[in-house]
Each structure stands twice: as C-alpha cells, then as structure tokens.
Design an enzyme around this catalytic site. Structure first.
Site, PDB file in Angstrom:
ATOM      1  N   ASP A  71       7.738  59.881  36.782  1.00 24.28           N
ATOM      2  CA  ASP A  71       7.188  60.679  35.697  1.00 24.28           C
ATOM      3  C   ASP A  71       7.475  59.926  34.391  1.00 24.28           C
ATOM      4  OD1 ASP A  71       5.948  62.599  34.186  1.00 24.28           O
ATOM      5  OD2 ASP A  71       7.011  64.300  35.042  1.00 24.28           O
TER       6      ASP A  71
HETATM    7  C1  NOJ Z   1       4.941  64.312  32.006  1.00 22.31           C
HETATM    8  C2  NOJ Z   1       4.613  65.423  32.974  1.00 22.31           C
HETATM    9  O1  NOJ Z   1       5.798  65.919  33.543  1.00 22.31           O
HETATM   10  C3  NOJ Z   1       3.661  65.015  34.080  1.00 22.31           C
HETATM   11  O2  NOJ Z   1       3.308  66.155  34.800  1.00 22.31           O
HETATM   12  C4  NOJ Z   1       2.462  64.324  33.524  1.00 22.31           C
HETATM   13  O3  NOJ Z   1       1.581  63.975  34.548  1.00 22.31           O
HETATM   14  C5  NOJ Z   1       2.912  63.090  32.752  1.00 22.31           C
HETATM   15  N1  NOJ Z   1       3.781  63.506  31.658  1.00 22.31           N
HETATM   16  C6  NOJ Z   1       1.745  62.298  32.200  1.00 22.31           C
HETATM   17  O4  NOJ Z   1       1.115  62.981  31.194  1.00 22.31           O
END
Ligand code: NOJ
Length: 751
Positions: A289
C-alpha cells in the site's frame, strides 16, 4: 466440408489479426523468461517500483528536483507502474516516455482507485453489497472497467475484501460489510466484472484484492491501528473474501497498513508466502500500500528504509508503491546477499506476466484512446445501470402505516435538510473521476418524478460539511424549515453524513447524525406531520430516536451519480425497495464492534430479568437493525421449511426447501437468507452464519418454492492449523428475510 474448415481457419486468423489474439500462458511464460534474461538487475528492480503522478504529463518536463527524479526514472526504465495518471492523453504521454526512451521499451502499467465507478459513479461498495445481487455488482464493475480502460487505465485497486465489523472505521464504506460469505460473493463479482474473460480486451482491467489482510479489524475502529485476532477469526472470517478473489482470478493483491498480531501485513511471510502464494497458489503480483514499506520503520520492525526494503522483498511484496525503498536499496541488498536475486526474478516475472496478459507488449497504447474516452464515459446507458443498482441498494428501515410510497400527484411536499440539494455527498469517498456537476441531488430527483402540479417547498435549514462532523454550533434556520413543512402534506428530510465523513482516515468515535441534524428533525417532528427521513452515509449510523419517532426511514447510503433519481424511484413507488443491510446497525456506538455472527458466550442473555449474563446495564445489547434486515412495500411469508432428509453423511449435500409467498399488493423482490448454527463442536462456533441467499422476484399473491443445495463444506470450518474440517453433529438451519426473523429446522451429520 473441407471448404468450410478452410473458411473457418481463415476467418479465425483474420479475427485474431484484427482483435489481437490473447497469448497462451505457455507463450507468455516463454516471453517473460526471454525478457528477464536480457534485463540488468537495475532494470528488474525498476519493474518493482511504482510512482504516483506528480506533474502534468502532457505539459513540459518537470523542473522541480523530486519530480525530475521520477521523470528520469521512467525514461531510464526504473519504473514499472504509475498510479493516478488520469486520462488517455496523460497515460499516452507517460507511456511514451517509458516505451520510447527505456532500453528494453517495457510498457508501464497504470493503476488508479476505481472503487465504485470511474466517471459514472455507482453506489459505494457497502451500498452495492446491500443489493445482495452479485450479478448487478458484476455489471457495475464491468461498466467501471470499460470507462477506466477507455481513459488509459489498466488496473484498479479494487475490490476491497476487508471484513468490517466496526461502524466507526471510515473504510467500512469501501467493502461489503461484516459477513464473510456475502463479502466473498461481492468480491468475486467485482473481480469478474473488472477482469472479464480476457484481460487483453480493451474493455477490461486488472483487479486488486486489498488490503491483505484483516485491516478492517483495526482496534477501536481507528484507521491504520493494530489488529489482534484469533486464528479462528483470521481463517474463518477475514481470509475467505481474499480466497474468493483468488478463486475468481484476481491477478493482483495489495498489502494492508496494519500489523496483524504484532507483525505488519506488509512483508508478512505468513500471509503472503505461506498462505497467498503458498497454500492458495496465487500467481499474480502483490503491491504494497502507499508507503507501507517505509512505514515498517514506524511500526518499529525496521531500523531504516534499507531494512524495510529487505523485510518487504523477502516477505514477497512484489511492487513498492511510493516508498522508494526498492528503488534506493534493493540492488545493494541483492549485492550484499541479503535478498536472493531469484526472489527478484520471481517478482519481476509476475509483474511482466500481467503486462503480457493485458496485451501491453502488443500495443502499449491500446488503452489510451482519446476517442473512446470522449464517447464511452458517463453514457446514458451507464447512468441507467447506475440508477438501477442505486435503487436496488437502498434499504427501507421503517415504514409505519405504509406511509411510503408517496403518490406522484401529491399536492405539496417539503424537501428539507442539509443534504436535500447536495450533489456531492451521494458520490461518497473514492469517487475517482465522478463529479458533482454530473450527479443528481434528491431535490432534482423529486422535481423530476412528481406531477407538474406538485408544490415543492424546499429549505435546507442547516449546513453541514466535511469539516464539522462534531460541530453543534452551526447556524440552524428552524423557522424557515417549519414554515415550509407547515405548507406541505409530507416532509422529506435529507440528513446524514457528507462524502468525506467516511473513507480512508475518516474514523469516527460517534456514529450518530453529525452536527445539529437531530435537533432539526426533532423540531420538525413536533408538527405531527408525516415525515420521511432519507439517510445518507457510508457507514451504519446510530439513529435510535429516529427509529422510535419518525414514521419512515430510507437508508440511501452514497448512491452515486443517479442518487437523487434512484431515491425518488423508491419514494414514489417506481421501484419497490429490496435492499438488505450488509452490516449491523448499532443502537449505540458503545456496542461496536457489533456483528450478528458472534460466538456464543458462556452466559448468553435469555431474558431481560437475568443478572450475571452478557449484556449492558445501561442499554440493549441487541442492534437497532440487524444484519440482513430491510423492508419492502409488500409482505412476504415464509412457510414449510423442509430438508430432503434429516440425517446426512459427511460429504453429502443437503437440500433445503422453503415456500415464499408474496402476500402484499406489490410485485417485489425478497432476499431469502439461509443461516446455520453448529450446535456442538470441538471449538465454539458462531450463533449464526450466513451460508446461502437468493434474490427472488414474486408478483403480488404469487408463491414459490426456493431450494438451496448445501454442499457439505457449508458445515465445516478451519481449525487453528488452517485445516478445513467438517465435524459430525447437529446443526440448526435457519431461513428468513433477515438474520433475526427466521424459521428453524435441525439436521444431523453423521460419519
Ligand atoms: C492508500 C489506500 O489504503 C489504498 O486503498 C489505495 O489503493 C492507495 N492509497 C492508492 O490510492
């Protein structure tokens, strides 16, 4: 005959030439091996590096140092993927940088969060789960994929497969709620919708199951918080939707931010190596993530970014989203012998395989079509699908004296409340490219559906916005609202949460109506006029006063671009509500986390008089509205619950039948839900577990036999060694229209 075969062959070849034939897995494996053999270590690590877009791709090259660093990295083949590059022109420009300038011309893969639609917004995922209609959810995902692909996107960071037992957690809106079976159905439907049958088609995109794993169990419902879970819960509750994603063919996974029993999910060998890539045989790739590799330092398991990179790489995270950890340190780690190059080859092989599957090596620009982007987004057809799924997602919580549906010929109606003309809130969080300018407010929906003679008395009366969740000193104009209400036959009040009150980093400690909204409703209620409350929000809200005092309540969630039209469809009877809650609505926030499928306690409460039992002394332990609950304009009766036989052997299926009768006045749909309870087992088992459901449409007066064939696995569970077992014994089978009002019958499983 021969002639026919020749014609077939020529036609086949022509079609393949025109459409671009998908490569076989063997052909892809050969190409990947060949490409890998020509790559330097630096180039390989480049494929494992993902950057977010930080500048205008179609403009001049960036001068700012940090941006120029990323820009040069793309040109030099040090980037495998980008996120948040928006639009066909921008993706084309970025792709050109990679393909034209890098030594091996390897195309980038573009990802973005297409969570509930790209430009046409669908209801937030929690609302889509409330349809209990996987087919429709698949359709919505397919439309979203088609729009995103037309705008240059190859990859969505969805579906979110996290089970969410806690209404305080802001990200509850991104998933399918609290139940592993319903969530698994929804996750699989989305994967099928996004990916279709052929990833190389220009209408499909790669899916990404996230956040692996157990992110939704964040302590105290606070986002990013640590997670402590029993093995029973991990295996039986939190992992099944992820397994469903793998089974449906999801080609990527994303790590979660949380620790799981002390070990961060990013770089977690047990989760990724042993379970996902081991036991489940997942062949796709895993992306971290956003900065979750760097966050291993904050978790206190890595002393610096280099050690974080080592943990993540050996824990089999294949791609680094925005931590710069792989880019800066992986090469040294390999040279120092801390990370085996074979691991790098495996990761890069997985990433390149998906790029081949997407057809990017055939034509890196096939998704970047400005022409398709102009014509295929936000079409009338896509909006119509959004309106349909939006109406089907809404849950009628209360309807005393059949106040709803209202007549379209009503003489006057007051439309009041802070969200009544709001076009932004219904789009919810994670709206991707959807805009309020293209959304329909409740007021607009009502204006469009009622007779031209109907007088609509519209006054908001109160403003709420994303920043005043707690503020009780907002200006409230009770006088004007009361005046509008007095002049109207019925009051429709739109209240709840604005879009940014749920979603990432939007946990709340109180899940009641924000600000002074309750006060406004209480003032209105004093008039004694019929009042319909339309609730907006991305989570269950605590509304005990409303449940007690207001005659009609509709949960409209955050229903997307067509929200206002869909709500009007329900309020004025064009659509009979059929949504059912995919999450428990608590009576009080202090009950959270609250789920229907809890384990029994040694001291269950059997009646109100009992003392030393599991309960609260200052309020009920029961929810306000249970899981699976939702009313219709018609009435359904369940009769004659039956089994094909009362005793089955381990391994044998069981047939459960029930007769459903529509005894009301409307043709309508009902979600028939089947739950089981394992009465005596080697470990404590839930008091109820959803195991099957079917959405059935019946005309007024019609009845139908509904049959479920339960595979024997339905009765089993995972033990602490992650072994699936079915134990002999007695089971209760329960069938009904929600998790509480059920008919019961028992069956026995013998060896
Ligand atoms: C953080 C988020 O937790 C995740 O769900 C998301 O896909 C990514 N950022 C990218 O935007």
């Amino acid at each position: 005959m021969r002639k026919f075969v020749w014609i077939q062959l020529i036609l086949g070849l022509l079609t393949a030439a025109v459409l671009g034939q998908a490569l076989s897995p063997e052909e892809i494996a050969g190409k990947v091996a060949n490409l890998l053999s020509r790559m330097t270590l630096t180039e390989k690590i480049g494929q494992m590096n993902q950057y977010s877009n930080k500048w205008d791709m179609t403009g001049p090259k960036p001068e700012d140092d940090a941006k120029a660093y990323r820009y040069n990295d793309i040109k030099n083949g040090n980037v495998g993927s980008m996120l948040n590059v928006v639009g066909a022109a921008a993706t084309r420009a970025a792709q050109q940088l990679a393909v034209d300038s890098s030594r091996l011309h390897i195309p980038l893969i573009f990802g973005i969060d297409v969570i509930h639609g790209y430009k046409t917004s669908f209801p937030v995922p929690l609302a889509m789960a409330a349809t209990w209609n996987p087919e429709l959810v698949e359709k919505a995902a397919a439309v979203a994929a088609g729009e995103a692909a037309a705008a240059g996107i190859h990859w969505t960071f969805a579906p979110m497969a996290d089970i969410s037992p806690d209404a305080r957690w802001g990200r509850i809106m991104e998933g399918a709620g609290e139940d592993p079976y319903l969530a698994s159905q929804m996750v699989a439907a989305q994967v099928r919708g996004y990916q279709g049958n052929d990833l190389s088609s220009e209408n499909t995109i790669a899916a990404c199951a996230k956040h692996y794993a157990a992110y939704g169990a964040a302590r105290a419902g606070r986002d990013y918080n640590s997670v402590e879970l029993s093995l029973y819960s991990i295996y039986n509750i939190y992992l099944p939707p992820f397994k469903a994603a793998v089974d449906a063919g999801a080609v990527t996974f994303m790590n979660a931010f949380n620790t799981l029993n002390g070990i961060p999910a990013t770089g977690n060998r047990f989760l990724v190596k042993d379970v996902l890539k081991g036991k489940w045989g997942f062949e796709g790739f895993v992306v971290s993530d956003w900065s979750s590799i760097a966050e291993l330092i904050n978790h206190g398991v890595a002393a610096n970014l280099k050690q974080a990179a080592e943990i993540a790489a050996t824990g089999m995270t294949d791609m680094d989203m925005e931590s710069f950890a792989y880019r800066r340190h992986l090469e040294n780690l390999v040279q120092e012998g801390k990370v085996d190059e074979a691991l790098i080859d495996e990761s890069v092989g997985r990433i390149l395989t998906i790029k081949y599957q997407l057809g990017l090596f055939d034509d890196p620009y096939k998704y970047c079509s400005e022409e398709r982007e102009k014509t295929q987004l936000l079409t009338d057809e896509n909006r119509a699908i959004s309106r349909k799924i939006a109406a089907e997602s809404m849950v009628l919580l209360k309807n005393s004296d059949n106040l709803l549906p209202l007549s379209k010929d009503i003489k006057s109606v007051a439309v009041v409340g802070p969200l009544s003309n709001d076009k932004d809130s219904p789009l919810g969080n994670w709206r991707c490219q959807a805009g309020a300018d293209n959304a329909v407010s409740l007021l607009e929906g009502i204006q469009a559906i009622v007779s031209p003679e109907t007088r609509i008395n519209f006054v908001k009366g109160l403003d709420i916005d994303n920043n005043n969740v707690r503020s009780f000193d907002g200006k409230i104009d009770v006088k004007s609202v009361i005046k509008a209400a007095r002049r109207s036959e019925v009051i429709i009040a739109a209240v709840g949460e604005t879009a940014m009150m749920s979603g990432e980093a939007r946990s709340r400690m109180d899940v009641g109506l924000p600000g002074r909204q309750l006060e406004l409703l209480q003032e209105l209620n004093r008039l004694g006029k019929p009042m319909v409350v339309v609730l907006f929000g991305g989570r269950p809200l605590t509304i005990p006063w409303l449940a007690e005092n207001v005659p009609a309540i509709l949960m409209s969630w955050e229903a997307g671009s067509e929200s206002g039209n869909a709500i009007a469809d329900i309020l004025f009877g064009d659509v009979v509500p059929s949504g059912k809650l995919p999450v428990t609505f608590p009576y009080h926030v202090g009950q959270e986390p609250l789920v229907y499928n809890e384990l029994n306690t040694g001291r269950p409460q059997l009646n109100d008089q009992q003392g030393f039992v599991s309960k609260y002394i200052d309020g009920p332990k029961e929810p306000l509205y249970p899981f699976g609950y939702g009313l219709s304009y018609t009435d359904f009766e369940y009769e004659n619950l039956r089994l094909n036989r009362p005793v089955i052997r381990i391994g044998e299926p069981l047939r459960v039948g029930v007769t459903l009768k529509n005894t009301g006045k409307y043709s309508a749909r009902e979600v028939v839900q089947l739950y089981i309870r394992d009465l005596v087992a080697s470990i404590a088992r839930p008091v109820k577990e959803l195991k099957a459901f079917e959405k059935v449409e019946l005309k007024a007066g019609e009845s139908r036999d509904v049959t479920f064939i339960l595979d024997n696995k339905v009765f089993g569970f995972y033990n602490d060694n992650y072994e699936f077992i079915v134990e002999p014994g007695e089971f209760e089978i329960m069938v009904g229209g929600n998790s509480v009002d059920v008919m019961k019958i028992t069956c026995k499983i013998v060896e």
